[in-house]
Design a protein around this motif. Structure first.
Motif, short mmCIF file in Angstrom:
data_model
loop_
_atom_site.label_atom_id
_atom_site.label_comp_id
_atom_site.label_asym_id
_atom_site.label_seq_id
_atom_site.Cartn_x
_atom_site.Cartn_y
_atom_site.Cartn_z
N ALA A 238 51.27 77.22 24.58
CA ALA A 238 52.19 77.00 23.44
C ALA A 238 53.65 77.56 22.50
CB ALA A 238 51.72 76.62 21.90
N GLU A 239 53.20 79.13 22.42
CA GLU A 239 53.92 80.17 22.05
C GLU A 239 55.11 80.18 23.60
OE1 GLU A 239 51.77 83.37 22.81
OE2 GLU A 239 51.21 83.68 21.06
N ARG A 240 55.22 80.02 24.56
CA ARG A 240 56.24 79.39 25.98
C ARG A 240 56.71 78.88 26.06
NH1 ARG A 240 53.33 83.78 30.10
NH2 ARG A 240 52.71 85.54 28.67
N LEU A 241 56.56 77.41 25.52
CA LEU A 241 57.37 76.38 25.34
C LEU A 241 58.71 76.15 24.84
CD1 LEU A 241 54.57 73.15 25.46
CD2 LEU A 241 55.97 73.81 27.29
N GLY A 242 59.47 75.88 25.54
CA GLY A 242 60.99 75.71 23.97
C GLY A 242 62.11 76.25 24.73
N SER A 243 62.66 76.49 23.76
CA SER A 243 63.93 77.51 23.82
C SER A 243 63.20 78.94 23.41
CB SER A 243 65.20 77.68 22.59
OG SER A 243 65.45 75.91 22.78
N TYR A 244 63.97 80.28 24.33
CA TYR A 244 63.78 81.33 23.86
C TYR A 244 63.80 82.01 22.32
CZ TYR A 244 62.52 81.40 28.88
OH TYR A 244 62.00 80.78 30.36
N TYR A 245 63.69 82.72 22.17
CA TYR A 245 63.61 83.15 20.90
C TYR A 245 63.87 82.34 20.20
CZ TYR A 245 64.46 86.74 24.89
OH TYR A 245 64.29 87.83 25.89
N VAL A 246 63.26 81.41 19.51
CA VAL A 246 63.68 80.40 18.77
C VAL A 246 62.07 80.52 17.71
CG1 VAL A 246 64.24 78.12 17.89
CG2 VAL A 246 65.48 79.36 19.84
N GLU A 247 61.87 80.53 17.22
CA GLU A 247 60.19 80.17 16.66
C GLU A 247 60.67 78.57 15.53
OE1 GLU A 247 59.57 83.51 13.99
OE2 GLU A 247 59.28 85.04 15.30
N GLY A 248 59.64 78.46 15.58
CA GLY A 248 59.26 77.67 14.63
C GLY A 248 59.53 76.56 15.61
N GLN A 249 58.66 76.06 16.76
CA GLN A 249 58.90 74.60 17.87
C GLN A 249 58.01 74.00 17.82
OE1 GLN A 249 62.54 75.61 20.17
NE2 GLN A 249 61.25 77.53 20.01
N ARG A 250 58.33 72.66 17.57
CA ARG A 250 56.55 72.16 18.20
C ARG A 250 57.72 71.27 19.97
NH1 ARG A 250 54.59 68.89 12.88
NH2 ARG A 250 56.28 67.41 12.62
N HIS A 251 56.49 70.14 20.48
CA HIS A 251 57.25 69.29 21.51
C HIS A 251 55.86 68.10 21.75
CE1 HIS A 251 59.90 72.55 22.53
NE2 HIS A 251 59.18 72.68 22.19
N LYS A 252 56.42 67.59 21.89
CA LYS A 252 55.41 66.12 22.18
C LYS A 252 55.99 65.99 24.10
CE LYS A 252 53.91 63.75 18.70
NZ LYS A 252 54.10 62.25 17.71
N PHE A 253 54.93 65.17 24.83
CA PHE A 253 54.89 65.46 26.14
C PHE A 253 54.57 64.26 26.70
CE2 PHE A 253 55.52 70.29 25.41
CZ PHE A 253 57.21 70.59 25.75
N GLU A 254 54.13 64.22 28.05
CA GLU A 254 53.79 62.72 28.64
C GLU A 254 53.85 62.86 30.24
OE1 GLU A 254 54.97 58.29 28.46
OE2 GLU A 254 56.10 59.13 29.80
N LEU A 255 52.99 63.01 30.65
CA LEU A 255 52.37 62.84 32.13
C LEU A 255 52.14 61.51 32.35
CD1 LEU A 255 50.30 66.45 32.91
CD2 LEU A 255 52.73 66.21 33.56
N ALA A 256 53.18 61.11 33.89
CA ALA A 256 52.60 59.92 34.25
C ALA A 256 52.71 59.80 35.97
CB ALA A 256 53.72 58.81 33.85
N ILE A 257 51.94 59.26 36.14
CA ILE A 257 51.62 58.95 37.49
C ILE A 257 52.72 57.88 38.19
CG2 ILE A 257 51.00 58.31 39.49
CD1 ILE A 257 48.66 59.66 38.65
N VAL A 258 54.08 57.88 38.21
CA VAL A 258 55.48 56.66 38.77
C VAL A 258 55.28 56.22 39.62
CG1 VAL A 258 56.61 58.07 36.47
CG2 VAL A 258 56.97 58.59 39.04
N ASP A 259 54.48 56.72 41.17
CA ASP A 259 54.48 55.71 42.07
C ASP A 259 53.60 56.62 43.42
OD1 ASP A 259 55.70 54.30 44.10
OD2 ASP A 259 57.09 55.86 44.68
N GLN A 260 52.83 56.22 43.68
CA GLN A 260 51.86 56.34 44.78
C GLN A 260 51.94 56.06 46.63
OE1 GLN A 260 47.91 55.36 43.32
NE2 GLN A 260 49.00 54.44 41.35
N LYS A 261 51.82 56.43 47.68
CA LYS A 261 51.54 56.12 48.43
C LYS A 261 50.37 56.41 49.16
CE LYS A 261 56.22 58.81 49.69
NZ LYS A 261 56.97 59.91 50.70
N SER A 262 50.21 56.26 50.40
CA SER A 262 48.74 55.96 51.63
C SER A 262 47.54 57.21 50.92
CB SER A 262 48.32 56.12 52.78
OG SER A 262 49.67 56.65 53.16
N ASN A 263 48.54 58.43 50.85
CA ASN A 263 47.91 59.76 50.06
C ASN A 263 48.15 61.30 49.06
OD1 ASN A 263 49.70 61.04 52.17
ND2 ASN A 263 47.87 62.27 52.85
#
Length: 359
Positions: A152-177
């Motif tokens: 949480a502390e290291r996400l976002g711009s450096y040296y800027v306090e008071g930040q918050r974020h939302k993210f998405e992790l998605a499987i967008v493609d597949q192969k055999s393995n």
């Protein structure tokens, strides 16, 4: 008509030159030595025009060529970020970057269900609130830099306090393995004057979040592999040949299984480990001189090497064989391979210790 005012220009040039010279002058101690001699400077010679030149004539002002488009805009430099670029830090085996997709994406050697399990465990390990959108997509709640975690502390711009974020992790493609895992920076806000203000999302921050998951995934896979090795600690070796045709100890087990046992085996054989290099797949060890003191006739030397090697420095190199498995090849201090008779002589002790495993 536009005429040169020769005298005025000569005086102006003289004054400018004098100011520049006086500004550059310094005293011996490094401080400025202001020269005001320009005040009493004399008029120099008049400006001489080349032969045949009298006046410069400009009619109707300066014309802009037809078809020229002039735009007003800020300098590009003001819009550029001063932060360094963010790369995807791929570690371990079975993960590689997809450079053809717009959003940060990596391919992982896994199946979708298994990878989603690791993502769930990652979210729980970081104490992140999230929800599953569809079978192969996870979206986080707000991650604020005051949450008290490294992530949480290291996400976002450096040296800027008071930040918050939302993210998405998605499987967008597949192969055999393999599956393609993509990160998206869904929302970003900064706390200003008592309220949260929307700010731009960025691929850079999405890469930061994806890097944290990749690091977690790699460390978990390594930990699990080591656990399996400890559960099956015994390694069966036999005399054989490495891929260069030298006599060596060979096994069908994987590299990590052998590497993790080397410290225990060398220590059990009273061979002092002096160094090891995982990148070179080599252990360095030493055979001590036997104790020849007076008390040695009354006591057994428990620190004596349990293999028939002359005192000195040695190294054992692990190599992954083309046909599968691992070989152990022994060298002396100068990097010369030990002769076949020596390998045959020390072979039984090493084989027995590897078979013993971790008790």
């Amino acid at each position: 008509m536009l005429n040169y005012h020769k005298k005025t220009k000569v005086i102006s040039l003289s004054i400018c030159a004098a100011v520049v010279l006086s500004a550059c002058a310094t005293s011996g101690d490094g401080s400025e030595d202001i020269d005001d001699s320009y005040i009493s400077s004399q008029q120099g010679p008049e400006l001489q025009l080349p032969p045949g030149t009298t006046e410069i004539e400009v009619r109707d002002g300066y014309r802009v060529p037809e078809g020229t488009v002039i735009t007003r805009r800020e300098a590009e430099g003001k819009a550029m970020s001063l932060e360094p670029p963010q790369l995807l830090l791929i570690t371990g085996d079975g993960v590689w970057v997809d450079t053809e997709r717009t959003e940060p994406t990596v391919w992982v050697r896994s199946d979708a269900q298994q990878l989603m399990t690791y993502i769930d465990r990652f979210m729980d390990s970081q104490k992140l609130s999230y929800n599953q959108s569809g079978q192969n997509t996870i979206r986080t709640d707000w991650i604020t830099d005051s949450d008290g975690t490294d992530l949480a502390e290291r996400l976002g711009s450096y040296y800027v306090e008071g930040q918050r974020h939302k993210f998405e992790l998605a499987i967008v493609d597949q192969k055999s393995n393999e599956v393609a895992l993509q990160a998206n920076h869904l929302a970003s806000q900064q706390y200003r004057e008592g309220q949260w203000i929307d700010i731009s999302t960025s691929q850079r921050v999405a890469k930061q979040f994806l890097n944290y998951f990749i690091g977690y995934y790699d460390s978990e896979r390594t930990r699990e592999a080591r656990k399996r090795i400890l559960q099956q600690a015994k390694v069966d070796f036999e005399l054989g040949y490495d891929d260069q045709g030298a006599l060596a100890l060979v096994t069908e087990r994987e590299f990590l299984a052998v590497w993790e046992q080397m410290t225990r085996v060398l220590t059990a054989l009273n061979l002092s480990i002096t160094d090891r290099d995982r990148s070179e797949k080599v252990y360095y060890f030493n055979v001590k001189e036997p104790d020849s003191g007076f008390w040695s006739i009354f006591f057994d030397d428990d620190e004596a090497a349990k293999v028939a090697l002359e005192p000195g420095d040695y190294q054992v190199r692990l190599s992954e064989l083309y046909a599968g498995g691992v070989s152990l090849t022994f060298y002396d201090a100068e990097g010369e391979k030990l002769d076949d008779s020596t390998i045959t002589r020390i072979y039984p002790e090493f084989v027995a210790e590897f078979k013993r495993g971790k008790e």
